[in-house]
Design a protein around this motif. Structure first.
Motif, PDB file in Angstrom:
ATOM      1  N   LEU A   1      -1.182  -8.989  -0.843  1.00  0.00           N
ATOM      2  CA  LEU A   1      -0.749  -8.392   0.364  1.00  0.00           C
ATOM      3  C   LEU A   1       0.704  -7.836   0.326  1.00  0.00           C
ATOM      4  CD1 LEU A   1      -0.749  -7.942   3.514  1.00  0.00           C
ATOM      5  CD2 LEU A   1      -0.424 -10.343   3.754  1.00  0.00           C
TER       6      LEU A   1
ATOM      7  N   LEU B   1       1.967  11.257   9.401  1.00  0.00           N
ATOM      8  CA  LEU B   1       1.468  10.410   8.163  1.00  0.00           C
ATOM      9  C   LEU B   1       0.692   9.116   8.828  1.00  0.00           C
ATOM     10  CD1 LEU B   1       5.026  10.396   6.079  1.00  0.00           C
ATOM     11  CD2 LEU B   1       2.754  11.677   5.399  1.00  0.00           C
TER      12      LEU B   1
ATOM     13  N   LEU C   1      -4.264   6.432  11.557  1.00  0.00           N
ATOM     14  CA  LEU C   1      -4.697   5.393  12.329  1.00  0.00           C
ATOM     15  C   LEU C   1      -5.044   5.580  13.798  1.00  0.00           C
ATOM     16  CD1 LEU C   1      -3.421   4.427   9.450  1.00  0.00           C
ATOM     17  CD2 LEU C   1      -2.613   2.425  10.871  1.00  0.00           C
TER      18      LEU C   1
ATOM     19  N   GLN D   1       1.113  -3.260  14.230  1.00  0.00           N
ATOM     20  CA  GLN D   1       2.283  -3.577  14.986  1.00  0.00           C
ATOM     21  C   GLN D   1       2.450  -5.092  15.036  1.00  0.00           C
ATOM     22  OE1 GLN D   1       4.660  -1.160  15.745  1.00  0.00           O
ATOM     23  NE2 GLN D   1       6.120  -2.421  16.802  1.00  0.00           N
TER      24      GLN D   1
ATOM     25  N   LEU E   1       2.310  -7.009  12.074  1.00  0.00           N
ATOM     26  CA  LEU E   1       3.638  -6.994  11.112  1.00  0.00           C
ATOM     27  C   LEU E   1       5.197  -7.844  11.790  1.00  0.00           C
ATOM     28  CD1 LEU E   1       3.704  -3.033  10.044  1.00  0.00           C
ATOM     29  CD2 LEU E   1       3.684  -5.110   8.592  1.00  0.00           C
TER      30      LEU E   1
ATOM     31  N   LEU F   1       5.957   1.806  14.899  1.00  0.00           N
ATOM     32  CA  LEU F   1       5.206   1.193  13.717  1.00  0.00           C
ATOM     33  C   LEU F   1       5.966   1.500  12.376  1.00  0.00           C
ATOM     34  CD1 LEU F   1       3.055  -0.376  12.803  1.00  0.00           C
ATOM     35  CD2 LEU F   1       1.619   1.857  12.912  1.00  0.00           C
ATOM     36  N   TRP F   2       6.504   2.542  12.186  1.00  0.00           N
ATOM     37  CA  TRP F   2       7.142   2.784  10.820  1.00  0.00           C
ATOM     38  C   TRP F   2       8.401   1.866  10.671  1.00  0.00           C
ATOM     39  CZ3 TRP F   2       7.646   3.355   5.949  1.00  0.00           C
ATOM     40  CH2 TRP F   2       9.022   3.994   5.503  1.00  0.00           C
TER      41      TRP F   2
ATOM     42  N   LEU G   1       7.431  -1.321  10.021  1.00  0.00           N
ATOM     43  CA  LEU G   1       6.783  -1.796   8.626  1.00  0.00           C
ATOM     44  C   LEU G   1       8.193  -1.781   7.538  1.00  0.00           C
ATOM     45  CD1 LEU G   1       4.488  -1.436   6.663  1.00  0.00           C
ATOM     46  CD2 LEU G   1       4.585   1.175   6.902  1.00  0.00           C
TER      47      LEU G   1
ATOM     48  N   GLU H   1      -5.208 -13.644   9.437  1.00  0.00           N
ATOM     49  CA  GLU H   1      -4.183 -12.591   9.838  1.00  0.00           C
ATOM     50  C   GLU H   1      -3.724 -11.813   8.359  1.00  0.00           C
ATOM     51  OE1 GLU H   1      -1.562 -14.371  13.255  1.00  0.00           O
ATOM     52  OE2 GLU H   1      -1.039 -15.325  11.497  1.00  0.00           O
ATOM     53  N   ARG H   2      -3.865 -12.423   7.248  1.00  0.00           N
ATOM     54  CA  ARG H   2      -3.665 -11.929   6.066  1.00  0.00           C
ATOM     55  C   ARG H   2      -4.423 -10.887   5.769  1.00  0.00           C
ATOM     56  NH1 ARG H   2      -2.027 -17.040   4.363  1.00  0.00           N
ATOM     57  NH2 ARG H   2      -3.711 -17.070   2.889  1.00  0.00           N
TER      58      ARG H   2
ATOM     59  N   ALA I   1      -6.583  -9.447   7.885  1.00  0.00           N
ATOM     60  CA  ALA I   1      -6.632  -8.270   8.825  1.00  0.00           C
ATOM     61  C   ALA I   1      -5.362  -7.262   8.282  1.00  0.00           C
ATOM     62  CB  ALA I   1      -6.259  -8.755  10.200  1.00  0.00           C
ATOM     63  N   LEU I   2      -4.289  -7.882   7.875  1.00  0.00           N
ATOM     64  CA  LEU I   2      -3.201  -7.195   7.556  1.00  0.00           C
ATOM     65  C   LEU I   2      -3.271  -6.250   6.460  1.00  0.00           C
ATOM     66  CD1 LEU I   2      -0.256  -6.354   8.416  1.00  0.00           C
ATOM     67  CD2 LEU I   2       0.653  -8.291   7.530  1.00  0.00           C
ATOM     68  N   GLN I   3      -4.172  -6.795   5.269  1.00  0.00           N
ATOM     69  CA  GLN I   3      -4.277  -6.102   4.193  1.00  0.00           C
ATOM     70  C   GLN I   3      -5.345  -4.997   4.486  1.00  0.00           C
ATOM     71  OE1 GLN I   3      -3.643  -7.759   1.001  1.00  0.00           O
ATOM     72  NE2 GLN I   3      -4.783  -6.283  -0.285  1.00  0.00           N
TER      73      GLN I   3
ATOM     74  N   LEU J   1      -5.544  -3.303   7.080  1.00  0.00           N
ATOM     75  CA  LEU J   1      -4.957  -2.274   7.892  1.00  0.00           C
ATOM     76  C   LEU J   1      -3.923  -1.550   7.404  1.00  0.00           C
ATOM     77  CD1 LEU J   1      -4.427  -4.182  11.424  1.00  0.00           C
ATOM     78  CD2 LEU J   1      -5.625  -2.058  11.271  1.00  0.00           C
ATOM     79  N   LEU J   2      -3.316  -2.232   6.407  1.00  0.00           N
ATOM     80  CA  LEU J   2      -2.475  -1.448   5.468  1.00  0.00           C
ATOM     81  C   LEU J   2      -3.328  -0.624   4.575  1.00  0.00           C
ATOM     82  CD1 LEU J   2       0.141  -4.404   4.551  1.00  0.00           C
ATOM     83  CD2 LEU J   2       0.453  -2.365   5.767  1.00  0.00           C
TER      84      LEU J   2
ATOM     85  N   ARG K   1      -5.855   0.985   5.407  1.00  0.00           N
ATOM     86  CA  ARG K   1      -6.130   2.107   6.342  1.00  0.00           C
ATOM     87  C   ARG K   1      -4.888   3.082   6.316  1.00  0.00           C
ATOM     88  NH1 ARG K   1      -9.012   4.844   8.199  1.00  0.00           N
ATOM     89  NH2 ARG K   1      -8.527   4.715  10.403  1.00  0.00           N
ATOM     90  N   ALA K   2      -3.744   2.251   6.571  1.00  0.00           N
ATOM     91  CA  ALA K   2      -2.333   3.237   6.602  1.00  0.00           C
ATOM     92  C   ALA K   2      -2.362   4.069   5.516  1.00  0.00           C
ATOM     93  CB  ALA K   2      -1.215   2.330   6.883  1.00  0.00           C
ATOM     94  N   LYS K   3      -2.524   3.391   4.262  1.00  0.00           N
ATOM     95  CA  LYS K   3      -2.153   4.002   3.009  1.00  0.00           C
ATOM     96  C   LYS K   3      -3.137   5.236   3.009  1.00  0.00           C
ATOM     97  CE  LYS K   3      -3.173   2.017  -1.087  1.00  0.00           C
ATOM     98  NZ  LYS K   3      -3.113   0.814  -2.359  1.00  0.00           N
TER      99      LYS K   3
ATOM    100  N   SER L   1      -4.003   6.793   5.295  1.00  0.00           N
ATOM    101  CA  SER L   1      -3.636   7.784   6.132  1.00  0.00           C
ATOM    102  C   SER L   1      -2.556   8.861   5.825  1.00  0.00           C
ATOM    103  CB  SER L   1      -3.295   6.932   7.828  1.00  0.00           C
ATOM    104  OG  SER L   1      -2.564   8.030   8.389  1.00  0.00           O
ATOM    105  N   VAL L   2      -1.714   8.004   5.152  1.00  0.00           N
ATOM    106  CA  VAL L   2      -0.555   8.639   4.430  1.00  0.00           C
ATOM    107  C   VAL L   2      -0.884   9.559   3.452  1.00  0.00           C
ATOM    108  CG1 VAL L   2       1.528   8.239   2.968  1.00  0.00           C
ATOM    109  CG2 VAL L   2       0.952   6.887   5.188  1.00  0.00           C
TER     110      VAL L   2
END
Lengths: 165, 165
Positions: free
Chosen positions: A23, A133, A137, A146, A149, B23-24, B27, B141-142, B144-146, B148-149, B151-153, B155-156
Motif C-alpha cells: 500500500l 491528471l 476518477l 479523499q 486518505l 484530493l491532490w 494525497l 480500508e487498506r 479499498a485504498l489500494q 483506488l490508488l 485507479r488514480a495511477k 488516470s494519471v
DNA sequence: CCGGGATAGTTTAGGCTTCAACTATTTTCC
DNA sequence: GGAAAATAGTTGAAGCCTAAACTATCCCGG
C-alpha cells in the motif's frame, strides 16, 4: 474462546506486513507520478519550480505578508531553506521583504504586483493540470479516496504520537 | 512535506477550487508525512538516507547485479544521480561494481556481504515502520485504498499519454 | 538595568536531484 | 570496413534540502 484463539494466533503469526508495504509503495508511486509531472510542467511552461510555487501560494493566501519563520512553519521546511528560496524570489522581483517595525530580527515577505500576476497564471494552470491528471476518477471514487486518505493521515499521525514526538 | 499545510489552508480559501485539487493536496500530505518519518528514522537508526535504501533494495531484488542504467530506470531518477549514489555506497563498502565482460561501457552493481547484512537490518525495520504507521486502517480500508490508488495511477498515466510522451 | 534564555534569520557543509554537455564504446547499415 | 547513430556512464552547474553552528535581537526575572 474462538475469538481469543484468533487474536492469539494473529499476534503469534509471522509479521505479515507485506500488505501495508505494498500500500505504501503504491501511495508513493502515485504521488511521485503526479508530482514529477507538475514539476516538469512548471519548469517547461513557467520556468519555475515547485518550492517557489508553494512559497508564492503561501503569500497569496496572506496578503498582509508572512515572516520567514511563518513561511518555514507553514511549508514545513527548515529555516535555512526559506532563506535561500526567498532570496531567489526576491531577486526575480516576485516578492519583497520589509523589516518589521516592532522586531528588528523579523522581516515579512509579500508578493509584488509582478509576483501576484505571475502566481495567478501559474496557479490557474496548476489547478487545471491536477484536474486533468485525476480526471479519470469518477466523483464517487474521488470522494472515497479523499475519505480513505483522511483515515490514513489520522493513522500516521497517531503512529507518530506514540513515539512521543 | 512541502504542501502539508496547504490542505488546511485550502479550507479557508475562497470556493471554486476543484475537488481534484483538494484530493491532490491530501494525497501529497499523506505521502509526505510518511516519507518524512521514514527518512527521519533511517537517519536516526541507521545513519542512512531513503535514496541509498532504495538503491540497496533494487540490488537485493536482483542478486545477479544491475547496471547503473537499469537502476536509474527502475528508480525513475536520472543517470547522473545514480552515479553519485553508487559512488557513495561503494565507498561505504555496501556495493561493488564490476565492468561487464561483454560491454566495456557498462558496469554492474551488486551488494557486498556487508551490504546484504546492512540492508536486511534496515529492510526489516522499514517494513515494521510502515505497518505501524498504516496500522490504523482496517484490512478492508487498506484494500479499498489500494484499489483506488491503482485507479488514480491509471488516470494519471492516461493523462500523461495524451500529451504524447 | 542586566544577565540569561528564547526567538528570527543566516551561514556552512554535505547530500540529493536535474539537465546538458561530454567521453567512451557499441551497433547499425551502407 | 567505416561513418553515423545509439547507448552507458561521468561531470559540472545550479537548485533544493537538512542539521548544526552562528549572529542579532528581544524578553523576562531578579
Amino acid at each position: 474462546m474462538r475469538l481469543l484463539d484468533a487474536e492469539t494466533a494473529l499476534a503469534d503469526a509471522p509479521p505479515g506486513h507485506k500488505d501495508e508495504l505494498r500500500l505504501w509503495l503504491r501511495l508513493l508511486t502515485c504521488t511521485n507520478l503526479i508530482e514529477a509531472e507538475i514539476r516538469r510542467r512548471l519548469r517547461a511552461e513557467f520556468d519555475t519550480t515547485l518550492p517557489r510555487f508553494d512559497l508564492l501560494a503561501q503569500l497569496e493566501r496572506h496578503p498582509g505578508g508572512l515572516t520567514l519563520g511563518e513561511i518555514s512553519r507553514r511549508m514545513m521546511v527548515s529555516n535555512g531553506n526559506v532563506t535561500g528560496l526567498a532570496a531567489r524570489l526576491e531577486e526575480e522581483g516576485l516578492v519583497e521583504r520589509r523589516v518589521s517595525a516592532t522586531d528588528r530580527r523579523a522581516q515579512s515577505l509579500r508578493l509584488t504586483a509582478k509576483g501576484r500576476r505571475e502566481f495567478a497564471r501559474q496557479s490557474s494552470a496548476h489547478e487545471g493540470w491536477v484536474a486533468e491528471l485525476l480526471g479519470g476518477l469518477s466523483l464517487p471514487e474521488r470522494e472515497a479516496l479523499q475519505r480513505l486518505l483522511g483515515r490514513a493521515k489520522a493513522s500516521v499521525r497517531s503512529g507518530l504520537q506514540e513515539v512521543g514526538a
